[in-house]
Design an enzyme around this catalytic site. Structure first.
Site, PDB file in Angstrom:
ATOM      1  N   CYS A 196       0.839  -1.191   0.000  1.00 54.59           N
ATOM      2  CA  CYS A 196       0.000   0.000   0.000  1.00 54.59           C
ATOM      3  C   CYS A 196       0.868   1.232   0.000  1.00 54.59           C
ATOM      4  O   CYS A 196       0.386   2.349   0.124  1.00 54.59           O
ATOM      5  CB  CYS A 196      -0.992  -0.011   1.161  1.00 54.59           C
ATOM      6  SG  CYS A 196      -0.377   0.703   2.668  1.00 54.59           S
ATOM      7  N   ASP A 224       3.368   2.323   2.026  1.00 47.73           N
ATOM      8  CA  ASP A 224       3.860   3.051   3.195  1.00 47.73           C
ATOM      9  C   ASP A 224       4.805   2.204   4.027  1.00 47.73           C
ATOM     10  O   ASP A 224       4.453   1.086   4.422  1.00 47.73           O
ATOM     11  CB  ASP A 224       2.710   3.446   4.125  1.00 47.73           C
ATOM     12  CG  ASP A 224       1.554   4.006   3.346  1.00 47.73           C
ATOM     13  OD1 ASP A 224       1.794   4.650   2.325  1.00 47.73           O
ATOM     14  OD2 ASP A 224       0.404   3.769   3.788  1.00 47.73           O
ATOM     15  N   CYS A 243       2.959   8.917   2.391  1.00 47.83           N
ATOM     16  CA  CYS A 243       2.260  10.137   2.000  1.00 47.83           C
ATOM     17  C   CYS A 243       2.590  11.282   2.954  1.00 47.83           C
ATOM     18  O   CYS A 243       3.339  11.107   3.916  1.00 47.83           O
ATOM     19  CB  CYS A 243       0.763   9.868   2.018  1.00 47.83           C
ATOM     20  SG  CYS A 243       0.130   9.699   3.677  1.00 47.83           S
ATOM     21  N   CYS A 291      -3.023   6.672   8.515  1.00 46.89           N
ATOM     22  CA  CYS A 291      -1.582   6.926   8.408  1.00 46.89           C
ATOM     23  C   CYS A 291      -0.984   7.133   9.789  1.00 46.89           C
ATOM     24  O   CYS A 291       0.169   6.790  10.039  1.00 46.89           O
ATOM     25  CB  CYS A 291      -1.297   8.143   7.533  1.00 46.89           C
ATOM     26  SG  CYS A 291      -2.278   8.217   6.032  1.00 46.89           S
TER      27      CYS A 291
HETATM   28  S1  FES Z   1      -1.857   6.600   3.051  1.00 45.46           S
HETATM   29 FE1  FES Z   1      -1.307   4.946   4.563  1.00 45.46          FE
HETATM   30  S2  FES Z   1       0.361   6.232   5.228  1.00 45.46           S
HETATM   31 FE2  FES Z   1      -0.771   7.851   4.362  1.00 45.46          FE
END
Ligand code: FES
Ligand SMILES: Cc1ncc(COP(=O)(O)O)c(C=O)c1O
Ligand SMILES: Cc1ncc(COP(=O)(O)O)c(C=O)c1O
Ligand code: FES
Lengths: 143, 389, 389, 143
Positions: free
Chosen positions: D36, D38, D61, D105
């Protein structure tokens, strides 16, 4: 969509020529269809085969009034023979066009002229049908 | 005749964008062009502007911001709600819709499309005063009724329907209730929660906003399939890059409309009544629609022996913009379905005149109309082969 | 770094309304508020303005005015065509639609809705260069195929599809052919007759027009059910009071776009190539989409080890508005379906950058981007636990 | 819809505190899900039960970077006990909020801290599970 009438149509609508009745008419025709809202009545005075005067009354839309007005102008002073050649197309052209949805209104004007001439012959005791043909109703209005 | 002036009396058809709305829109037509879905600040600004407008619309209706979805106008909102509910509840065997005979075409033609698809539509009648009966709605509701859709105020005769009562019935019977409030928003106090309205349509250009923008309120919890699929705009419920300028304008327009509602309608009501009383002095005329339960700015009067288009064109030549009961626009000669629904004969329906006022209308405008219209009616009647004085 | 400047490089997302378009719109947001369906002159003026815009759009596409229908944008046009054709041909047993895997969501999600309704959708693949194969389309066409819908130019990677060839195949096989030309109109010469395009979608805001307005071309003779039922606007095919200002603006925007097309694209191509060459000197970068068969203003490059949102936010902090392959907007972490469709691994798809130029882009903008972007990429990579220099 | 990050988030994103690696770290945690997109890696230096230094590296992000930065600030100088009390909610509050779609996040930041502390105990030969609990993956990312 708005009407988009030509300036010519608006002129004849706003200042219709030959509105009214003719007390000394010798031919009167009424056509139309009250249901669809339009009635056109035409009065003609025929003298030696020539339409010397003409008046109309119309209950109808702007195009109906403008075509009535234009049609009276186009047959005034004409022989019956010539007046019978008047087509709704010629009236529309003289008016510099009509919106497509309003073409049928001009048919009424053509029919009113024929109906008045027809009445003239009938009053003379002449069967108008061979000369004028069937007039019929404004079929375009019955959709 | 009085000295010629320009009088715009067709505010039920559309209104002029107000200066406040125009000024609010301009920045979004100029430098504020960022796409609201973008991540950079220029996009953020647009997104914030949309959020603000959503709050403004929600506040005006007594709804929550997330219950407001922007559309391209009232027609889209009507189509979205009615087709959406129909298609979604059809799966549960609910294929019956109740509406009234005198809805706007955006509702009627949508229902007609559904009817052809196999849905059953009940069109409740309206009284000769242009009012829907709550009892009729109640009786029409069945086990398989998916939706009741009744307009808040009629666009031709301005009659205001018993919306809260219909809302209560629908709530009791557990049927979804939609109202096309395009004519009512900003002109009548509305509170969707108190009135048990599940879905509502509105349009900006009727309240001094821009053409081509509107909104749909949909009570939280109702699952409405999309009419327009695609991008994630409007919480994924209505795709398409947002008309930021138009939406910002709608926010301002609805806020202003609500803020000025009591005073404006009081003032309009006086002008309206003066027009009605004055025009009814014309022989063979009648008022269409209930006199009290009507929009403050709506006048609708029929004149026997007068054809609508000729009337409007002549008024236009005299500087007055108005509309009629005859459906000139479609090129059809069928008289207004609204006027027929309240029992007018076709010939009389043809000769009707709608004057719709707004806050821009002045007393002088009213005076002018009262001086011009009787003369115009006379002139047209004089030209008619049917009319005997 | 070079002196900070503002560079809008997201013209594929939306464009600034040009001065010419704005100036053309203003009168219709001010005094020209007449409803085009009204009978008085104020309405006539609006109707004439709509007619003129319709002619302008028709001319730009090589179509006839009566084949042009205004909509609220590209998404509505896509929905209208695809749902309309599907529902109308389903009655004849044609329940198969062919599209590509990398269409815009307005097409893909619409097809998905139809699939749930029982339609069968074939998604033809695209090559690693982002091109649909005509042969694939030909092979996918069946007896029961209702529609082929292939975008003219892709919105993310700018690749231009073999539209005339697909049009010829569809004509030969007697299958309706729609193209979503939202990105192509005004940027590529289009002639719907020569290219055998039956239906086409376009949107004003991609060519310096307003947001919330678009058009649908539908070849005469094709019967398309309405998406939005109601009033008689757009020949009874699309209800709703017309967004006159937006439509007038679209007419001007498309006329200008066509008039300046050859020169503009020649100039953009030079800037684009300079950007591509410059950015490809960054290590572990790759160009996405065919280098030649692409829109003159489109750059799409992936940088390994870089996360898209962080990249865009940092560019924004440096005054550069751009977009990425990751669908930030939806809050989903799924990488762009377009980049996956040309074979990019998810991690790399995440780190891609779309720069889309317009006639407002200058050589200095290009210089600036070429100086800033490599440093930003370095900075982000330095922060990554995965990246080894 | 655009991100609508708070000024605080943008500050921590643009000027992240404590970025980098700690060569003398005695606890390192890496969490996230490469699929995903991250990954968050946190380095801590613990001295007498107190986190005396902390650094991070994040591939992710804007919210991921900002929450990493904020989380390091919030645990620096704290006892392990206090650091373990850090919740993603506290980080979000310290950042003056996050858009709903970005809340997940912040979970990553909380997890990274726990993972680093967990590693610290493991290196000491202490089973971290009773103290730190299960860390798990960023489930929010797998939708
Ligand atoms: S989208 Fe999962 S860390 Fe920001
Ligand atoms: C290829 C493509 N199709 C459709 C659309 C949707 O257009 P609109 O935003 O006008 O609805 C866009 C842009 O958003 C696009 O790039
Ligand atoms: C009652 C009513 N419903 C729906 C509409 C349609 O709204 P729009 O023109 O914004 O689509 C109108 C006006 O046109 C209306 O008066
Ligand atoms: S006479 Fe004009 S509508 Fe028939």
């Amino acid at each position: 969509m708005a009407m988009l009438y030509s300036d010519r149509v608006m002129d004849h609508f706003s200042n219709p020529r030959n509105v009214g009745e003719l007390t000394d008419a010798n031919g009167v025709g009424e056509v139309g269809n009250a249901k669809c809202g339009d009635i056109m009545k035409m009065y003609i005075k025929v003298d030696k085969g020539v339409i010397t005067d003409v008046k109309f009354k119309t209950f109808g839309c702007g195009a109906a009034i403008a075509t009535s007005s234009m049609a009276t102008e186009m047959i005034k002073g004409k022989t019956i023979e010539d007046a019978l050649k008047l087509t709704n197309k010629a009236v529309v052209e003289a008016l510099e066009g009509l919106p497509p949805v309003k073409i049928h209104c001009s048919v009424l004007a053509e029919q009113a002229v024929r109906a008045a001439i027809s009445d003239y012959y009938t009053r003379l005791g002449v069967d108008p049908t061979p000369i004028v043909g069937e007039i019929g109703d404004c079929h375009a209005c019955e959709h | 005749m009085a000295e010629k002036r320009f009088v715009y009396a067709d505010n039920a058809a559309t209104t002029k964008i107000s200066d406040a709305v125009f000024d609010a829109m301009v920045p979004w037509l100029k430098e504020g062009y960022g796409n609201a879905s973008s991540i950079y600040r220029k996009g953020d600004e647009s997104a914030r502007a949309l959020n603000k407008a959503r709050e403004q619309v929600a506040t005006a209706l007594g709804a929550e911001p997330r219950e407001i979805f922007f559309t391209s106008g009232g027609s889209e909102a009507d189509n979205w709600v009615i087709k959406g509910v129909a298609h979604s509840l059809a799966a549960k065997g609910k294929k019956h819709i109740i509406t009234s005979v005198f809805e706007h075409h955006a509702v009627l033609h949508t229902c007609e499309t559904l009817r052809k698809e196999g849905f059953e539509i009940t069109y409740v009648p309206v009284s000769d005063q242009g009012l829907v009966s709550v009892e009729d709605i109640k009786n029409a509701i069945r086990e398989d009724t998916a939706l009741v859709s009744i307009m808040y105020a009629n666009n031709e005769i301005g009659t205001i329907q018993p919306i809260a009562e219909i809302g209560a019935v629908c709530k009791e019977k557990k049927v979804l209730f939609h109202t096309d409030a395009v004519q009512a928003v900003g002109n009548v106090p509305i509170n969707v929660k108190e009135q048990n309205i599940d879905m509502l349509s509105l349009s900006a250009h009727k309240i001094h906003g821009a053409k081509g923008v509107g909104a749909m309120y949909c009570r939280r919890g109702i699952v409405l399939p999309n009419l327009i699929d695609g991008g994630g705009q409007e919480s994924g419920k209505r795709a398409g890059t947002e008309n930021v300028a138009g939406i910002v304008g709608l926010g301002v327009a609805i806020t202003n409309a609500i803020a000025t509602l009591p005073e404006r309608t009081a003032r309009l009501r006086v002008m309206r009544n003066r027009l009605i009383d004055g025009l009814l002095t014309i022989s063979h005329s009648r008022l269409n629609g209930d006199r009290e339960k009507r929009l403050a700015g709506n006048v609708n009067i029929s004149f026997e022996g007068v054809e609508g288009e000729a009337l409007l064109l002549t008024l236009d030549a005299n500087g007055i913009c108005a509309s009629s009961g005859s459906a000139c626009t479609s090129g059809s000669l069928d008289p207004s379905h609204v006027l027929l629904s309240i029992g007018l004969p076709a010939e009389i329906a043809h000769g009707s005149l709608r004057l719709s006022l707004s806050d821009e209308t002045t007393d002088e405008d009213v005076d002018y109309m009262l001086s011009v219209i009787p003369q115009v009616v006379d002139k047209i009647r004089a030209m008619s082969p049917l009319w005997e004085k």
